[in-house]
Design a protein around this motif. Sequence first.
Motif, PDB file in Angstrom:
ATOM      1  N   PRO A 280       0.829  -1.211   0.000  1.00 14.05           N
ATOM      2  CA  PRO A 280       0.000   0.000   0.000  1.00 14.05           C
ATOM      3  C   PRO A 280       0.866   1.265   0.000  1.00 14.05           C
ATOM      4  CG  PRO A 280      -0.748  -1.566   1.662  1.00 14.05           C
ATOM      5  CD  PRO A 280       0.565  -2.065   1.167  1.00 14.05           C
ATOM      6  N   SER A 281       0.311   2.337  -0.523  1.00  9.38           N
ATOM      7  CA  SER A 281       1.017   3.623  -0.494  1.00  9.38           C
ATOM      8  C   SER A 281       0.978   4.190   0.920  1.00  9.38           C
ATOM      9  CB  SER A 281       0.358   4.602  -1.463  1.00  9.38           C
ATOM     10  OG  SER A 281      -0.993   4.832  -1.070  1.00  9.38           O
ATOM     11  N   GLY A 282       1.849   5.167   1.150  1.00  6.08           N
ATOM     12  CA  GLY A 282       1.863   5.793   2.470  1.00  6.08           C
ATOM     13  C   GLY A 282       2.254   4.802   3.541  1.00  6.08           C
ATOM     14  N   CYS A 283       1.470   4.732   4.607  1.00  2.00           N
ATOM     15  CA  CYS A 283       1.707   3.759   5.672  1.00  2.00           C
ATOM     16  C   CYS A 283       1.250   2.387   5.203  1.00  2.00           C
ATOM     17  CB  CYS A 283       0.951   4.156   6.937  1.00  2.00           C
ATOM     18  SG  CYS A 283       1.065   2.918   8.241  1.00  2.00           S
ATOM     19  N   ARG A 286      -1.869   0.767   6.826  1.00  2.46           N
ATOM     20  CA  ARG A 286      -3.141   1.490   6.850  1.00  2.46           C
ATOM     21  C   ARG A 286      -4.331   0.641   6.416  1.00  2.46           C
ATOM     22  NH1 ARG A 286      -4.796   2.963   1.776  1.00  2.46           N
ATOM     23  NH2 ARG A 286      -3.212   2.899   0.118  1.00  2.46           N
ATOM     24  N   THR A 287      -4.130  -0.355   5.546  1.00  3.88           N
ATOM     25  CA  THR A 287      -5.260  -1.158   5.055  1.00  3.88           C
ATOM     26  C   THR A 287      -5.824  -2.079   6.131  1.00  3.88           C
ATOM     27  OG1 THR A 287      -3.729  -2.855   4.219  1.00  3.88           O
ATOM     28  CG2 THR A 287      -4.416  -1.122   2.681  1.00  3.88           C
ATOM     29  N   ARG A 288      -5.113  -2.235   7.235  1.00  2.36           N
ATOM     30  CA  ARG A 288      -5.592  -3.097   8.329  1.00  2.36           C
ATOM     31  C   ARG A 288      -5.664  -2.342   9.655  1.00  2.36           C
ATOM     32  NH1 ARG A 288      -1.714  -8.118   8.373  1.00  2.36           N
ATOM     33  NH2 ARG A 288      -3.437  -9.194   9.411  1.00  2.36           N
ATOM     34  N   CYS A 289      -5.371  -1.052   9.631  1.00  3.17           N
ATOM     35  CA  CYS A 289      -5.290  -0.269  10.862  1.00  3.17           C
ATOM     36  C   CYS A 289      -6.659   0.281  11.249  1.00  3.17           C
ATOM     37  CB  CYS A 289      -4.303   0.883  10.678  1.00  3.17           C
ATOM     38  SG  CYS A 289      -4.129   1.922  12.160  1.00  3.17           S
ATOM     39  N   SER A 298      -1.071   8.876   1.964  1.00  6.45           N
ATOM     40  CA  SER A 298      -0.108   9.724   1.261  1.00  6.45           C
ATOM     41  C   SER A 298       1.096  10.129   2.116  1.00  6.45           C
ATOM     42  CB  SER A 298      -0.795  10.998   0.755  1.00  6.45           C
ATOM     43  OG  SER A 298      -1.415  11.697   1.816  1.00  6.45           O
ATOM     44  N   VAL A 299       0.995   9.974   3.435  1.00  4.52           N
ATOM     45  CA  VAL A 299       2.098  10.382   4.305  1.00  4.52           C
ATOM     46  C   VAL A 299       3.256   9.394   4.177  1.00  4.52           C
ATOM     47  CG1 VAL A 299       2.827  10.698   6.696  1.00  4.52           C
ATOM     48  CG2 VAL A 299       0.606  11.553   5.951  1.00  4.52           C
ATOM     49  N   ASP A 300       4.449   9.917   3.968  1.00  4.93           N
ATOM     50  CA  ASP A 300       5.658   9.095   3.924  1.00  4.93           C
ATOM     51  C   ASP A 300       6.113   8.872   5.363  1.00  4.93           C
ATOM     52  OD1 ASP A 300       7.943   7.739   3.264  1.00  4.93           O
ATOM     53  OD2 ASP A 300       9.066   9.513   2.655  1.00  4.93           O
ATOM     54  N   VAL A 301       5.747   7.740   5.932  1.00  5.47           N
ATOM     55  CA  VAL A 301       5.943   7.510   7.359  1.00  5.47           C
ATOM     56  C   VAL A 301       7.403   7.185   7.655  1.00  5.47           C
ATOM     57  CG1 VAL A 301       5.209   6.167   9.357  1.00  5.47           C
ATOM     58  CG2 VAL A 301       3.594   6.651   7.514  1.00  5.47           C
ATOM     59  N   GLN A 302       7.977   7.902   8.601  1.00  8.82           N
ATOM     60  CA  GLN A 302       9.341   7.662   9.073  1.00  8.82           C
ATOM     61  C   GLN A 302       9.298   7.388  10.570  1.00  8.82           C
ATOM     62  OE1 GLN A 302      11.977   7.604   6.957  1.00  8.82           O
ATOM     63  NE2 GLN A 302      10.649   8.118   5.230  1.00  8.82           N
ATOM     64  N   LEU A 303      10.304   6.675  11.069  1.00  7.65           N
ATOM     65  CA  LEU A 303      10.388   6.463  12.509  1.00  7.65           C
ATOM     66  C   LEU A 303      10.570   7.797  13.212  1.00  7.65           C
ATOM     67  CD1 LEU A 303      12.715   3.324  12.751  1.00  7.65           C
ATOM     68  CD2 LEU A 303      10.328   3.435  13.453  1.00  7.65           C
ATOM     69  N   ARG A 304       9.817   8.004  14.278  1.00  9.48           N
ATOM     70  CA  ARG A 304       9.934   9.226  15.068  1.00  9.48           C
ATOM     71  C   ARG A 304      10.064   8.849  16.545  1.00  9.48           C
ATOM     72  NH1 ARG A 304       5.487  10.182  18.013  1.00  9.48           N
ATOM     73  NH2 ARG A 304       3.509   9.234  17.378  1.00  9.48           N
ATOM     74  N   PRO A 305      10.699   9.702  17.345  1.00  7.78           N
ATOM     75  CA  PRO A 305      10.826   9.412  18.776  1.00  7.78           C
ATOM     76  C   PRO A 305       9.457   9.289  19.434  1.00  7.78           C
ATOM     77  CG  PRO A 305      12.290  11.204  18.135  1.00  7.78           C
ATOM     78  CD  PRO A 305      11.382  10.961  16.966  1.00  7.78           C
ATOM     79  N   TRP A 315       2.556   8.367  12.238  1.00  3.75           N
ATOM     80  CA  TRP A 315       2.662   9.823  12.242  1.00  3.75           C
ATOM     81  C   TRP A 315       1.642  10.466  13.176  1.00  3.75           C
ATOM     82  CZ3 TRP A 315      -1.443  12.967  10.678  1.00  3.75           C
ATOM     83  CH2 TRP A 315      -2.484  12.309  10.010  1.00  3.75           C
ATOM     84  N   ARG A 316       0.614   9.736  13.553  1.00  2.00           N
ATOM     85  CA  ARG A 316      -0.427  10.313  14.413  1.00  2.00           C
ATOM     86  C   ARG A 316       0.038  10.327  15.865  1.00  2.00           C
ATOM     87  NH1 ARG A 316      -6.381   8.154  13.138  1.00  2.00           N
ATOM     88  NH2 ARG A 316      -6.731   9.779  14.709  1.00  2.00           N
ATOM     89  N   THR A 317      -0.148  11.425  16.524  1.00  2.00           N
ATOM     90  CA  THR A 317       0.254  11.565  17.919  1.00  2.00           C
ATOM     91  C   THR A 317      -0.957  11.594  18.854  1.00  2.00           C
ATOM     92  OG1 THR A 317       0.263  13.977  17.710  1.00  2.00           O
ATOM     93  CG2 THR A 317       2.352  12.796  17.308  1.00  2.00           C
ATOM     94  N   ASP A 318      -2.159  11.379  18.300  1.00  2.00           N
ATOM     95  CA  ASP A 318      -3.385  11.494  19.095  1.00  2.00           C
ATOM     96  C   ASP A 318      -3.951  10.126  19.483  1.00  2.00           C
ATOM     97  OD1 ASP A 318      -3.906  10.900  16.434  1.00  2.00           O
ATOM     98  OD2 ASP A 318      -5.858  11.887  16.424  1.00  2.00           O
TER      99      ASP A 318
END
Length: 319
Positions: A280-283, A286-289, A298-305, A315-318
Amino acid sequence: MNDLIEIRGLRKHFGSGPHPVRAVEDVSFSIRNGETLGLVGESGSGKSTIGRLLTRLVDPTAGEMLYHADGRQRDLAQLSQSQYRPLRSDIQIIFQDPYASLNPRMRIRQVLAEALDTHGLAKGAERLPRIHELLQQVGLRPEHAERFPHEFSGGQRQRIGIARALAVQPKFIVADEPLSALDVSIQAQVVNLLGDLKEQLGLTLLFISHDLDVVEYLCDRVVVLYLGRVMEIAPTEALYAQPAHPYTRALLAAAPIPDPAQRRTIPLLQGDLPSPANPPSGCVFRTRCPHAVDACASVDVQLRPAGEGRWTACWRTDL
């Protein structure tokens, strides 16, 4: 604690053309000296491929595998097979199927002697005492050296596989699902053996498994893979207490619950793993989330602290 191995942007694609199988895609993490790092995820997530890349049983498509030892840094990904050969005594693997990894026509002393001879260790009169020492180290008896693989149980054969890996005095061992072919009653014995050997010999382990209970017991940190990508990296205690990524939560929720009256508060994974040839594109999750929104495509997901010593690829912090 210093890193023994650093993996940066590692990729492994199988096949050619516009849609190769992306078994490992842009994976980065480190393995610290003396730790046991767990590598978890569903079947098809790329766990075993990473183990085979580190031991150069397969060649990477791209990326770095930096090995820090003896005051030097070497990129395992750039070494030819002849250049890598001297490092095979440093880096060993324990295979999933203990019977398939042993030559049925060789006695156990021949199996272990082959490892010693290949690396020029314990020659002549030293060889047999060293073989007996290795067998005792893994909980077997010296007289077992004269038997053939078919004369042992599955748990005993896996102990022989561990002895073969130890024969060359490695610094780092990839344990590629070493329990999956064993009876449940035997698995705990092998887990305890690996833990004891790690402490006694100062080993560094990459423990690949789908058994989350064993990973929680044995590992210091955990890397969670999905479709060849890293979803989360965290210390074991923190990951199990409060997983940061929705995929990690779903994996933990899928583990058996001892009390049948206890209700699950997190929904189980729905649907099948997408094809690694057409992710899938982006994350990719996402197709199972259950928390996916339109932007996830569309978000290019990268590892974040995500806290001390923690990283997540959401990418979601909520959440």
